[in-house]
Write a protein that holds these residues in place. Structure first.
Motif, PDB file in Angstrom:
ATOM      1  N   GLY A 170       0.828  -1.167  -0.027  1.00 37.24           N
ATOM      2  CA  GLY A 170       0.168  -0.152   0.060  1.00 37.24           C
ATOM      3  C   GLY A 170       1.118   1.150  -0.257  1.00 37.24           C
ATOM      4  N   ASN A 171       0.383   2.192  -0.646  1.00 33.36           N
ATOM      5  CA  ASN A 171       0.934   3.701  -0.803  1.00 33.36           C
ATOM      6  C   ASN A 171       2.143   3.579  -1.942  1.00 33.36           C
ATOM      7  N   ALA A 172       2.650   2.377  -2.329  1.00 28.28           N
ATOM      8  CA  ALA A 172       3.850   2.251  -3.283  1.00 28.28           C
ATOM      9  C   ALA A 172       3.784   2.660  -4.533  1.00 28.28           C
ATOM     10  N   ALA A 173       2.604   2.450  -5.198  1.00 23.34           N
ATOM     11  CA  ALA A 173       2.420   2.743  -6.599  1.00 23.34           C
ATOM     12  C   ALA A 173       2.326   4.208  -6.956  1.00 23.34           C
ATOM     13  N   ARG A 174       1.753   4.978  -6.051  1.00 25.42           N
ATOM     14  CA  ARG A 174       1.517   6.373  -6.245  1.00 25.42           C
ATOM     15  C   ARG A 174       1.935   7.401  -5.211  1.00 25.42           C
ATOM     16  N   ASP A 175       2.113   7.267  -3.937  1.00 27.70           N
ATOM     17  CA  ASP A 175       2.363   8.213  -3.144  1.00 27.70           C
ATOM     18  C   ASP A 175       3.222   8.106  -2.152  1.00 27.70           C
ATOM     19  N   GLY A 176       3.881   7.071  -1.949  1.00 27.46           N
ATOM     20  CA  GLY A 176       4.919   6.883  -1.092  1.00 27.46           C
ATOM     21  C   GLY A 176       6.205   7.158  -1.406  1.00 27.46           C
ATOM     22  N   ARG A 177       7.130   7.813  -0.406  1.00 31.80           N
ATOM     23  CA  ARG A 177       8.407   8.377  -0.648  1.00 31.80           C
ATOM     24  C   ARG A 177       9.497   7.423   0.057  1.00 31.80           C
ATOM     25  N   LEU A 178       8.907   7.165   1.185  1.00 32.61           N
ATOM     26  CA  LEU A 178       9.955   6.213   1.976  1.00 32.61           C
ATOM     27  C   LEU A 178       9.177   4.737   2.193  1.00 32.61           C
ATOM     28  N   ALA A 179       9.896   3.797   2.513  1.00 33.77           N
ATOM     29  CA  ALA A 179       9.445   2.352   2.699  1.00 33.77           C
ATOM     30  C   ALA A 179      10.107   1.930   4.086  1.00 33.77           C
ATOM     31  N   VAL A 180       9.370   1.174   4.844  1.00 33.00           N
ATOM     32  CA  VAL A 180      10.058   0.518   5.832  1.00 33.00           C
ATOM     33  C   VAL A 180      10.193  -0.973   5.281  1.00 33.00           C
ATOM     34  N   VAL A 181      11.580  -1.468   4.881  1.00 33.39           N
ATOM     35  CA  VAL A 181      11.664  -2.653   4.140  1.00 33.39           C
ATOM     36  C   VAL A 181      12.010  -3.738   5.039  1.00 33.39           C
ATOM     37  N   PHE A 182      11.600  -4.691   5.154  1.00 30.12           N
ATOM     38  CA  PHE A 182      11.900  -6.135   5.802  1.00 30.12           C
ATOM     39  C   PHE A 182      12.845  -6.910   4.828  1.00 30.12           C
ATOM     40  N   ALA A 183      14.158  -6.934   5.585  1.00 32.03           N
ATOM     41  CA  ALA A 183      15.169  -7.861   4.915  1.00 32.03           C
ATOM     42  C   ALA A 183      15.952  -8.493   5.721  1.00 32.03           C
ATOM     43  N   GLN A 184      16.633  -9.591   5.028  1.00 36.55           N
ATOM     44  CA  GLN A 184      17.563 -10.405   5.935  1.00 36.55           C
ATOM     45  C   GLN A 184      18.850  -9.417   6.081  1.00 36.55           C
ATOM     46  N   LEU A 185      19.376  -9.242   7.299  1.00 39.39           N
ATOM     47  CA  LEU A 185      20.498  -8.501   7.599  1.00 39.39           C
ATOM     48  C   LEU A 185      21.857  -9.309   7.499  1.00 39.39           C
ATOM     49  N   ILE A 186      22.712  -8.990   6.631  1.00 40.22           N
ATOM     50  CA  ILE A 186      23.898  -9.831   6.554  1.00 40.22           C
ATOM     51  C   ILE A 186      25.048  -8.822   6.774  1.00 40.22           C
ATOM     52  N   VAL A 187      25.870  -9.392   7.673  1.00 33.09           N
ATOM     53  CA  VAL A 187      27.209  -8.971   8.064  1.00 33.09           C
ATOM     54  C   VAL A 187      28.370  -9.908   7.710  1.00 33.09           C
ATOM     55  N   GLY A 188      28.982  -9.796   6.864  1.00 34.35           N
ATOM     56  CA  GLY A 188      30.110 -10.765   6.547  1.00 34.35           C
ATOM     57  C   GLY A 188      29.593 -11.806   5.993  1.00 34.35           C
ATOM     58  N   ASP A 189      29.612 -12.991   6.503  1.00 33.12           N
ATOM     59  CA  ASP A 189      29.028 -14.418   5.763  1.00 33.12           C
ATOM     60  C   ASP A 189      27.847 -14.748   6.512  1.00 33.12           C
ATOM     61  N   ARG A 190      27.361 -14.084   7.631  1.00 29.62           N
ATOM     62  CA  ARG A 190      26.307 -14.530   8.348  1.00 29.62           C
ATOM     63  C   ARG A 190      25.039 -13.519   8.149  1.00 29.62           C
ATOM     64  N   SER A 191      23.858 -14.304   8.229  1.00 25.72           N
ATOM     65  CA  SER A 191      22.705 -13.574   8.263  1.00 25.72           C
ATOM     66  C   SER A 191      22.116 -13.647   9.678  1.00 25.72           C
ATOM     67  N   TYR A 192      21.701 -12.376  10.207  1.00 24.55           N
ATOM     68  CA  TYR A 192      21.081 -12.423  11.548  1.00 24.55           C
ATOM     69  C   TYR A 192      19.413 -11.975  11.562  1.00 24.55           C
ATOM     70  N   GLY A 193      19.180 -12.370  10.575  1.00 27.54           N
ATOM     71  CA  GLY A 193      17.350 -12.891  10.250  1.00 27.54           C
ATOM     72  C   GLY A 193      16.959 -11.528   9.911  1.00 27.54           C
ATOM     73  N   VAL A 194      15.699 -11.446   9.872  1.00 26.37           N
ATOM     74  CA  VAL A 194      14.904 -10.223   9.198  1.00 26.37           C
ATOM     75  C   VAL A 194      15.009  -9.200  10.184  1.00 26.37           C
ATOM     76  N   HIS A 195      15.166  -8.029   9.712  1.00 27.15           N
ATOM     77  CA  HIS A 195      15.143  -6.902  10.111  1.00 27.15           C
ATOM     78  C   HIS A 195      14.559  -5.627   9.363  1.00 27.15           C
ATOM     79  N   ALA A 196      14.201  -4.364  10.049  1.00 32.62           N
ATOM     80  CA  ALA A 196      13.470  -3.399   9.255  1.00 32.62           C
ATOM     81  C   ALA A 196      14.588  -2.295   8.967  1.00 32.62           C
ATOM     82  N   PHE A 197      14.421  -1.586   7.727  1.00 33.82           N
ATOM     83  CA  PHE A 197      15.222  -0.437   7.173  1.00 33.82           C
ATOM     84  C   PHE A 197      14.572   0.390   6.545  1.00 33.82           C
TER      85      PHE A 197
END
Length: 618
Positions: A170-197
């Motif tokens: 919602g809000n992505a197709a027309r009006d949104g300027r920012l998004a809270v994106v949920f993604a796998q946080l990776i540092v080096g060779d390890r993923s620390y699971g889903v975080h929000a950015f």
């Protein structure tokens, strides 16, 4: 006859003053007509309405007073709930902006994010989206495949393939300027699971940011005032500070740190804080059901069809038992869900306003929110369909608003959590509690506890059967009898499920097959638990009612809710010996009697919802 306002006072509960204020504002506002609008015009109209809403106190209700909010978490949900009386596209659009997008920043971010973003979120200067769902992993959030890899003070956000695109946002197709994106946080060779950015997706001119691809989901079955879109990320670089870091962070030296060591527990803790959206959907679904029932009962009181023998007077639709049977049990359940929702909102407010987090209270809140959302949205879908049929061909006309309500609420059963998945979450929580009763006991103590529980269950069952076994007319309306049936069914189903899973798990069977083979049992356990909570909430509200006339009427409505639920599931009660065949017939007859008794009050009961007249014009 009881004045509807006296019942409204009971229905409105803890936030009655806010509800009164919001109704007055809705009554004074010009009703925006959506008939005949194309998708783009509808989106533009809803965004203009959102701007008007941003100038009221509605967006500030749930946010921290330190940043211009009012700190009323429960009030913010109540405000969304009342938006459910109008164009549901506006409710969803507001929910995305201030509930999901703003709520994620508030609950998952820290002071630096609150200072930077929350004032603009509340004022709508920063329109945003909540980018969690992916095409390939809708309900399986823990295994989302969007990545945010840490490199030299930045995160690089990528969509690895088309299945990982963010979808239905919602809000992505027309009006949104920012998004809270949920993604796998990776540092080096390890993923620390889903975080929000926090990820910028458009510049000030409305153009996609470098590396961001945006597509429109296009027309939908309903809610076309909401601009749902798709997002892809190709090497999008964001500052380290854009990680919402309440539960996990990366130091300047590139080391991941978190107050919660377990990746899995951290993930579920993060998700649990975002329960507000699910609760808002449940409340808005019930608002839509209230609106459909009010429209339909009004019509049933004014429309006549066929004459009585030896009379020129035509019969009102509402006088037919078949019509009463369509509408009044649904109305009783709508009342029950209203009180259950009010309890749920109070739980949310108390949990999220507490100075220190309470993990047990949080877990109970999440479980109840999942179950109430599932039951409320399924109820809205079935009730609106029933209302449409009860209005005949006229209910198929767009100006009745029933077709729009059908189309707009249909998706409620699968967003903010697919209902089937949510009921499984409820059951898993019950099984966890069941297991925890045995967790720290020695084998001897466990055996003793099992023996005590079995003996206690036998004695309790005997006592319950003494109540269950009586079937004179007075007992059918006994709240103790209703509760004994609901509680007994819940306990029996859960204990049977636990035994079934424990026996299967002790074999060499695959764990997935074990759970999958019992899925029908799992879903029944979740539903039986929520049905009991809903009955308890209704009964508690009736007991607290100080107006004796209103209380007597609500007692009858609660009787109808309980008995129609027993009637609906009488096959289970018969199969398990909880009622006899003659008792089941008496339940059906008693539902008929209650429909007849409540028929003169039907208009009063729907008018008590207090829906502004302009939303009922037809």
């Amino acid at each position: 006859m009881i004045e509807p306002a006296r019942i409204t006072e009971v229905l409105d509960g803890r936030w009655r003053d806010l509800r009164r204020e919001l109704r007055e504002r809705m009554t004074d506002a010009k009703l925006a007509d959506t008939l005949g609008l194309d998708v783009e015009a509808h989106r533009a109209q809803v965004f203009d309405q959102l701007k008007e809403l941003a100038r009221t106190r509605h967006p500030r209700l749930g946010f921290d007073p330190a940043y211009g909010g009012e700190g009323d978490v429960g009030g913010s949900v109540v405000a969304f709930q009342l938006l459910g009386y109008g164009d549901l596209s506006l409710m969803v659009k507001a929910g995305v902006q201030w509930g999901l997008f703003g709520g994620a920043i508030q609950m998952l971010g820290t002071e630096r994010h609150h200072e930077k973003y929350l004032p603009g979120v509340m004022s709508l200067d920063l329109p945003g989206c909540f980018a969690m769902t992916e095409s390939g992993h809708g309900s399986d959030v823990q295994h989302l495949r969007t990545t945010a890899r840490y490199e030299a003070g930045e995160f690089i956000v990528d969509t690895p393939d088309d299945d990982a695109r963010k979808d239905y946002i919602g809000n992505a197709a027309r009006d949104g300027r920012l998004a809270v994106v949920f993604a796998q946080l990776i540092v080096g060779d390890r993923s620390y699971g889903v975080h929000a950015f926090v990820v910028p997706i458009r510049d000030d001119e409305g153009r996609p940011m470098p590396g961001v691809r945006i597509a429109d989901c296009g027309p939908k079955a309903g809610l076309n005032g909401v601009d749902n879109g798709r997002l892809w990320f190709d090497g999008v670089r964001i500052p380290k500070e854009n990680l919402l870091n309440r539960y996990g962070d990366v130091t300047d030296e590139g080391t991941y740190v978190s107050p919660i060591e377990s990746d899995s527990r951290r993930f579920f803790t993060m998700l649990g804080t975002l329960v507000r959206g699910r609760i808002s959907v449940a409340g808005s679904a019930n608002s839509a059901a209230q609106r459909a029932l009010t429209i339909t009962v009004h019509r049933a009181e004014s429309r006549r069809q066929f004459r009585r023998p030896d009379s020129d007077t035509e019969i009102q639709l509402m006088d037919y038992l078949a019509h009463q049977r369509k509408l009044l049990p649904a109305l009783a359940k709508t009342y029950a869900l209203n009180f259950a929702q009010d309890e749920l909102v109070s739980m949310l407010h108390d949990v999220q306003s507490a100075p220190e987090p309470d993990p047990i209270a949080q877990r109970r809140l999440e479980s109840r929110a999942a179950g109430i959302k599932a039951v409320a949205t399924w109820h809205a879908t079935s009730t609106i369909q029933t209302a449409r049929e009860a209005c005949g061909g006229a209910g198929y006309l767009a100006d009745s608003t029933l077709p729009a309500l059908k189309a707009d609420t249909d998706v409620f059963t699968t967003f903010e959590g697919d209902n089937t998945v949510l009921l499984q979450l409820v059951a898993k929580g019950l099984l966890t509690d069941y297991r925890d009763n045995f967790a720290d006991l020695s084998p001897l103590a466990t055996a003793r506890l099992v023996a005590e529980q079995l003996m206690g269950a036998v004695l309790e069952r005997i006592a319950a059967r003494q109540v269950i076994g009586r079937f004179d007319d007075d007992d059918l309306r006994s709240r103790a009898w209703h509760r004994s049936l609901f509680e007994d069914r819940e306990q029996h189903v859960l204990a049977g499920l636990a035994r079934r899973l424990r026996a299967a798990a002790s074999s060499d069977a695959d764990p997935f097959d074990v759970f999958n083979d019992a899925q029908d049992h799992v879903l029944l356990a979740g539903r039986a638990h929520i049905d009991r909570l809903i009955l308890d909430a209704f009964a508690a509200a009736v007991e607290k009612c100080q107006d004796e006339e209103v209380r007597a009427l609500l007692e009858q409505v609660c009787d109808l809710y309980a008995l129609s639920a027993i009637e609906q599931d009488r096959a289970w009660f018969l199969e398990h010996g909880r009622i006899t065949a003659s008792g089941a017939k008496k339940v059906v007859a008693e539902v008929n009697a209650l429909c007849k008794a409540l028929r003169p009050h039907a208009r009063t009961l729907v008018d008590a919802f207090g829906i502004p007249e302009q939303y009922l014009a037809w």
